[in-house]
Design a protein around this motif. Sequence first.
Motif, PDB file in Angstrom:
ATOM      1  N   VAL A  46       0.676  -0.717  -0.232  1.00  0.00           N
ATOM      2  CA  VAL A  46       0.163  -0.203   0.079  1.00  0.00           C
ATOM      3  C   VAL A  46       1.362   1.469   0.427  1.00  0.00           C
ATOM      4  CG1 VAL A  46      -1.939   1.471   1.438  1.00  0.00           C
ATOM      5  CG2 VAL A  46      -1.627  -1.425   1.139  1.00  0.00           C
ATOM      6  N   ASP A  47       0.608   1.837  -0.632  1.00  0.00           N
ATOM      7  CA  ASP A  47       1.315   3.229  -0.640  1.00  0.00           C
ATOM      8  C   ASP A  47       0.822   4.428  -0.801  1.00  0.00           C
ATOM      9  OD1 ASP A  47       2.889   5.185  -1.567  1.00  0.00           O
ATOM     10  OD2 ASP A  47       3.611   5.199  -3.827  1.00  0.00           O
ATOM     11  N   LEU A  48       0.535   4.746   0.292  1.00  0.00           N
ATOM     12  CA  LEU A  48      -0.861   6.189   0.468  1.00  0.00           C
ATOM     13  C   LEU A  48       0.037   7.859  -0.326  1.00  0.00           C
ATOM     14  CD1 LEU A  48      -1.895   5.727   4.021  1.00  0.00           C
ATOM     15  CD2 LEU A  48      -2.631   4.722   1.955  1.00  0.00           C
ATOM     16  N   GLY A  49       0.575   7.751  -0.775  1.00  0.00           N
ATOM     17  CA  GLY A  49       1.137   8.991  -1.364  1.00  0.00           C
ATOM     18  C   GLY A  49       0.496   9.753  -2.619  1.00  0.00           C
ATOM     19  N   GLU A  50      -0.060   8.464  -3.144  1.00  0.00           N
ATOM     20  CA  GLU A  50      -0.535   9.053  -4.303  1.00  0.00           C
ATOM     21  C   GLU A  50      -2.198   9.880  -3.478  1.00  0.00           C
ATOM     22  OE1 GLU A  50      -2.512   9.726  -8.705  1.00  0.00           O
ATOM     23  OE2 GLU A  50      -0.478   9.526  -7.372  1.00  0.00           O
ATOM     24  N   MET A  51      -2.483   9.057  -2.005  1.00  0.00           N
ATOM     25  CA  MET A  51      -3.791   9.784  -2.069  1.00  0.00           C
ATOM     26  C   MET A  51      -3.503  10.807  -1.360  1.00  0.00           C
ATOM     27  SD  MET A  51      -6.308   6.933  -2.768  1.00  0.00           S
ATOM     28  CE  MET A  51      -5.482   6.814  -4.288  1.00  0.00           C
ATOM     29  N   VAL A  52      -2.302  11.401  -0.400  1.00  0.00           N
ATOM     30  CA  VAL A  52      -2.102  11.738   0.018  1.00  0.00           C
ATOM     31  C   VAL A  52      -2.043  13.494  -1.718  1.00  0.00           C
ATOM     32  CG1 VAL A  52      -0.013  13.772   1.250  1.00  0.00           C
ATOM     33  CG2 VAL A  52      -0.887  10.764   1.916  1.00  0.00           C
ATOM     34  N   ARG A  53      -1.170  13.307  -2.346  1.00  0.00           N
ATOM     35  CA  ARG A  53      -1.718  13.741  -3.516  1.00  0.00           C
ATOM     36  C   ARG A  53      -2.575  14.942  -3.655  1.00  0.00           C
ATOM     37  NH1 ARG A  53      -1.416  14.860  -8.526  1.00  0.00           N
ATOM     38  NH2 ARG A  53      -2.351  12.412  -9.353  1.00  0.00           N
ATOM     39  N   LEU A  54      -3.290  14.075  -4.599  1.00  0.00           N
ATOM     40  CA  LEU A  54      -4.545  14.182  -4.324  1.00  0.00           C
ATOM     41  C   LEU A  54      -6.235  14.238  -3.373  1.00  0.00           C
ATOM     42  CD1 LEU A  54      -5.300  10.687  -6.503  1.00  0.00           C
ATOM     43  CD2 LEU A  54      -5.437  13.201  -7.201  1.00  0.00           C
ATOM     44  N   LYS A  55      -5.107  14.240  -1.756  1.00  0.00           N
ATOM     45  CA  LYS A  55      -6.148  15.347  -0.904  1.00  0.00           C
ATOM     46  C   LYS A  55      -7.300  14.081  -0.493  1.00  0.00           C
ATOM     47  CE  LYS A  55      -4.125  19.583  -1.711  1.00  0.00           C
ATOM     48  NZ  LYS A  55      -4.821  21.399  -1.129  1.00  0.00           N
ATOM     49  N   SER A  56      -7.108  12.287  -0.994  1.00  0.00           N
ATOM     50  CA  SER A  56      -8.668  11.842  -0.865  1.00  0.00           C
ATOM     51  C   SER A  56      -9.050  11.784   0.125  1.00  0.00           C
ATOM     52  CB  SER A  56      -8.136  10.412  -0.904  1.00  0.00           C
ATOM     53  OG  SER A  56      -7.341  10.390  -2.231  1.00  0.00           O
ATOM     54  N   LYS A  57     -10.475  11.845   0.411  1.00  0.00           N
ATOM     55  CA  LYS A  57     -11.130  11.707   1.439  1.00  0.00           C
ATOM     56  C   LYS A  57     -11.534  10.933   2.671  1.00  0.00           C
ATOM     57  CE  LYS A  57     -12.287  16.523   2.335  1.00  0.00           C
ATOM     58  NZ  LYS A  57     -11.717  17.258   2.897  1.00  0.00           N
ATOM     59  N   PHE A 110     -16.946  11.841  -1.683  1.00  0.00           N
ATOM     60  CA  PHE A 110     -16.938  10.709  -2.358  1.00  0.00           C
ATOM     61  C   PHE A 110     -17.086  10.153  -3.423  1.00  0.00           C
ATOM     62  CE2 PHE A 110     -18.065   6.467  -1.005  1.00  0.00           C
ATOM     63  CZ  PHE A 110     -17.562   5.485  -0.443  1.00  0.00           C
ATOM     64  N   ILE A 111     -17.054  10.193  -4.075  1.00  0.00           N
ATOM     65  CA  ILE A 111     -17.597   9.426  -5.273  1.00  0.00           C
ATOM     66  C   ILE A 111     -15.598   9.731  -5.759  1.00  0.00           C
ATOM     67  CG2 ILE A 111     -18.692   8.911  -7.712  1.00  0.00           C
ATOM     68  CD1 ILE A 111     -21.601   9.798  -6.888  1.00  0.00           C
ATOM     69  N   GLU A 112     -16.004  11.145  -6.035  1.00  0.00           N
ATOM     70  CA  GLU A 112     -14.546  11.279  -6.736  1.00  0.00           C
ATOM     71  C   GLU A 112     -12.898  10.782  -6.256  1.00  0.00           C
ATOM     72  OE1 GLU A 112     -11.659  15.816  -6.398  1.00  0.00           O
ATOM     73  OE2 GLU A 112     -13.578  15.684  -6.899  1.00  0.00           O
ATOM     74  N   THR A 113     -13.481  10.274  -5.101  1.00  0.00           N
ATOM     75  CA  THR A 113     -12.248   9.450  -4.102  1.00  0.00           C
ATOM     76  C   THR A 113     -12.265   7.840  -4.873  1.00  0.00           C
ATOM     77  OG1 THR A 113     -12.246  10.887  -3.029  1.00  0.00           O
ATOM     78  CG2 THR A 113     -11.162   9.156  -1.908  1.00  0.00           C
ATOM     79  N   THR A 114     -13.030   7.278  -5.092  1.00  0.00           N
ATOM     80  CA  THR A 114     -13.625   6.003  -4.669  1.00  0.00           C
ATOM     81  C   THR A 114     -13.102   6.432  -6.572  1.00  0.00           C
ATOM     82  OG1 THR A 114     -15.275   5.415  -3.925  1.00  0.00           O
ATOM     83  CG2 THR A 114     -15.384   4.396  -5.494  1.00  0.00           C
ATOM     84  N   GLN A 115     -13.228   7.500  -7.636  1.00  0.00           N
ATOM     85  CA  GLN A 115     -12.736   7.706  -8.754  1.00  0.00           C
ATOM     86  C   GLN A 115     -11.343   7.133  -8.830  1.00  0.00           C
ATOM     87  OE1 GLN A 115     -14.956  10.038 -10.453  1.00  0.00           O
ATOM     88  NE2 GLN A 115     -16.170   8.650 -11.392  1.00  0.00           N
ATOM     89  N   ASN A 116     -11.089   7.846  -7.798  1.00  0.00           N
ATOM     90  CA  ASN A 116      -9.009   8.725  -8.142  1.00  0.00           C
ATOM     91  C   ASN A 116      -8.656   7.140  -7.501  1.00  0.00           C
ATOM     92  OD1 ASN A 116      -9.609  11.244  -8.606  1.00  0.00           O
ATOM     93  ND2 ASN A 116      -9.081  11.890  -6.610  1.00  0.00           N
ATOM     94  N   ILE A 117      -9.279   6.050  -6.068  1.00  0.00           N
ATOM     95  CA  ILE A 117      -8.124   5.216  -5.464  1.00  0.00           C
ATOM     96  C   ILE A 117      -8.664   3.720  -6.847  1.00  0.00           C
ATOM     97  CG2 ILE A 117      -8.871   3.142  -4.565  1.00  0.00           C
ATOM     98  CD1 ILE A 117      -9.502   4.909  -2.401  1.00  0.00           C
ATOM     99  N   LEU A 118      -9.603   3.454  -7.878  1.00  0.00           N
ATOM    100  CA  LEU A 118      -9.576   2.645  -8.584  1.00  0.00           C
ATOM    101  C   LEU A 118      -8.714   3.524 -10.161  1.00  0.00           C
ATOM    102  CD1 LEU A 118     -13.751   2.462  -8.731  1.00  0.00           C
ATOM    103  CD2 LEU A 118     -12.067   0.794  -7.980  1.00  0.00           C
ATOM    104  N   THR A 119      -8.565   4.123 -10.548  1.00  0.00           N
ATOM    105  CA  THR A 119      -7.728   4.915 -11.626  1.00  0.00           C
ATOM    106  C   THR A 119      -6.220   4.360 -11.366  1.00  0.00           C
ATOM    107  OG1 THR A 119      -8.631   6.682 -11.892  1.00  0.00           O
ATOM    108  CG2 THR A 119      -6.957   7.210 -12.877  1.00  0.00           C
ATOM    109  N   HIS A 120      -5.778   4.393  -9.609  1.00  0.00           N
ATOM    110  CA  HIS A 120      -4.684   4.441  -9.261  1.00  0.00           C
ATOM    111  C   HIS A 120      -4.710   2.440  -9.371  1.00  0.00           C
ATOM    112  CE1 HIS A 120      -1.245   3.879  -6.425  1.00  0.00           C
ATOM    113  NE2 HIS A 120      -1.955   2.757  -6.465  1.00  0.00           N
ATOM    114  N   ILE A 121      -5.923   2.012  -9.037  1.00  0.00           N
ATOM    115  CA  ILE A 121      -5.341   0.443  -8.703  1.00  0.00           C
ATOM    116  C   ILE A 121      -5.302  -0.213 -10.746  1.00  0.00           C
ATOM    117  CG2 ILE A 121      -6.882  -1.526  -8.302  1.00  0.00           C
ATOM    118  CD1 ILE A 121      -5.783  -0.842  -6.054  1.00  0.00           C
TER     119      ILE A 121
END
Length: 323
Positions: A181-192, A237-248
């Motif tokens: 798990v790399d949280l760096g991308e989530m930090v960059r995107l300011k994920s909720k 929340f939907i935007e954050t989910t989309q960002n996570i799925l894009t990463h995956i």
Amino acid sequence: MRIKTVERMKEAIDVVMLVYNQAETIARAIESVVKQSVDIPINIIIGDDASTDDSLQICRKYHAQFPELIQLIRHDKNVGLARNYQICLKQGEGRYIAILEGDDFWIRNDKLQMQVDVLRANEQVGLVHTSFFNNISGKWSKYKAPKGIKLAGNIFEDLYRVNYIGPLTVLFRRDIFESHVDLGEMVRLKSKTIDYLLWLEFSRHSLVAYLNDSTAVYEKGTISESRPSVLKKQLKFIETTQNILTHINRKYEIPNDTIVTRQNSLNFQKVIAYYVYGRIQEGNYILTSIKPNVFRHYLVWIYLRIYILFRIKILRKIVLRVC
């Protein structure tokens, strides 16, 4: 990333608890952890994200009362949820990690013991989750997972379709977390939220176990929240989910049909959210951009188009009457 080897990890549980302006509930959350009966040590890592209410003072009181149990991290400036998680998770050294945010709480004192027993019994299991209750304005209701979804075993494909694991219920292995798990991308995107990323990674690299016992209560807010506030939260929340799925999607080979189906599902959620709160034009714009790839989605697409026309017709009648 510096990964702790299994040998260097302590036989302990790190409970990560994020806090932001939760003075009314944080004591309850802490108490529910302190009351846990488990045969290995617990380390509560509290990350206060520059609260402006009395949250920090309450946390300091508990830290003074349980100095060997609680580690308190105070951010002078708001760093955001993803960064707060990243900092707190790095502080721990326990073999296992649990998550409990400041407005939720556990209701079974043996929650952690039950989950530790599961992880000890099967090294292939990386994460164990449980059932829980939703609390809306004081009314509890047991969470019901979507029908046809696998709750345990190899569940990556099911989790990709929908996130159904409650973060307040999990216990997972630190070695898998630090390896994948790399949280760096989530930090960059300011994920909720970060939890969906964790579940996808764990289900990709290990088995997942499930206990049908309700061990926690999730605060879903109050029915008195303003409509714009609720809509904004849903869309974020939907935007954050989309960002996570894009990463995956970038990290793993996900079939294109699966990606399109999931994206359609998220867009449908946006459309419904807009319609429920009277934002017909914005919902219509998103709906016209959806290209259903399966018959079921096509039916939903047709239904929503009809719903738009119906709502517009009703609104026109109201306007004509007023005029």
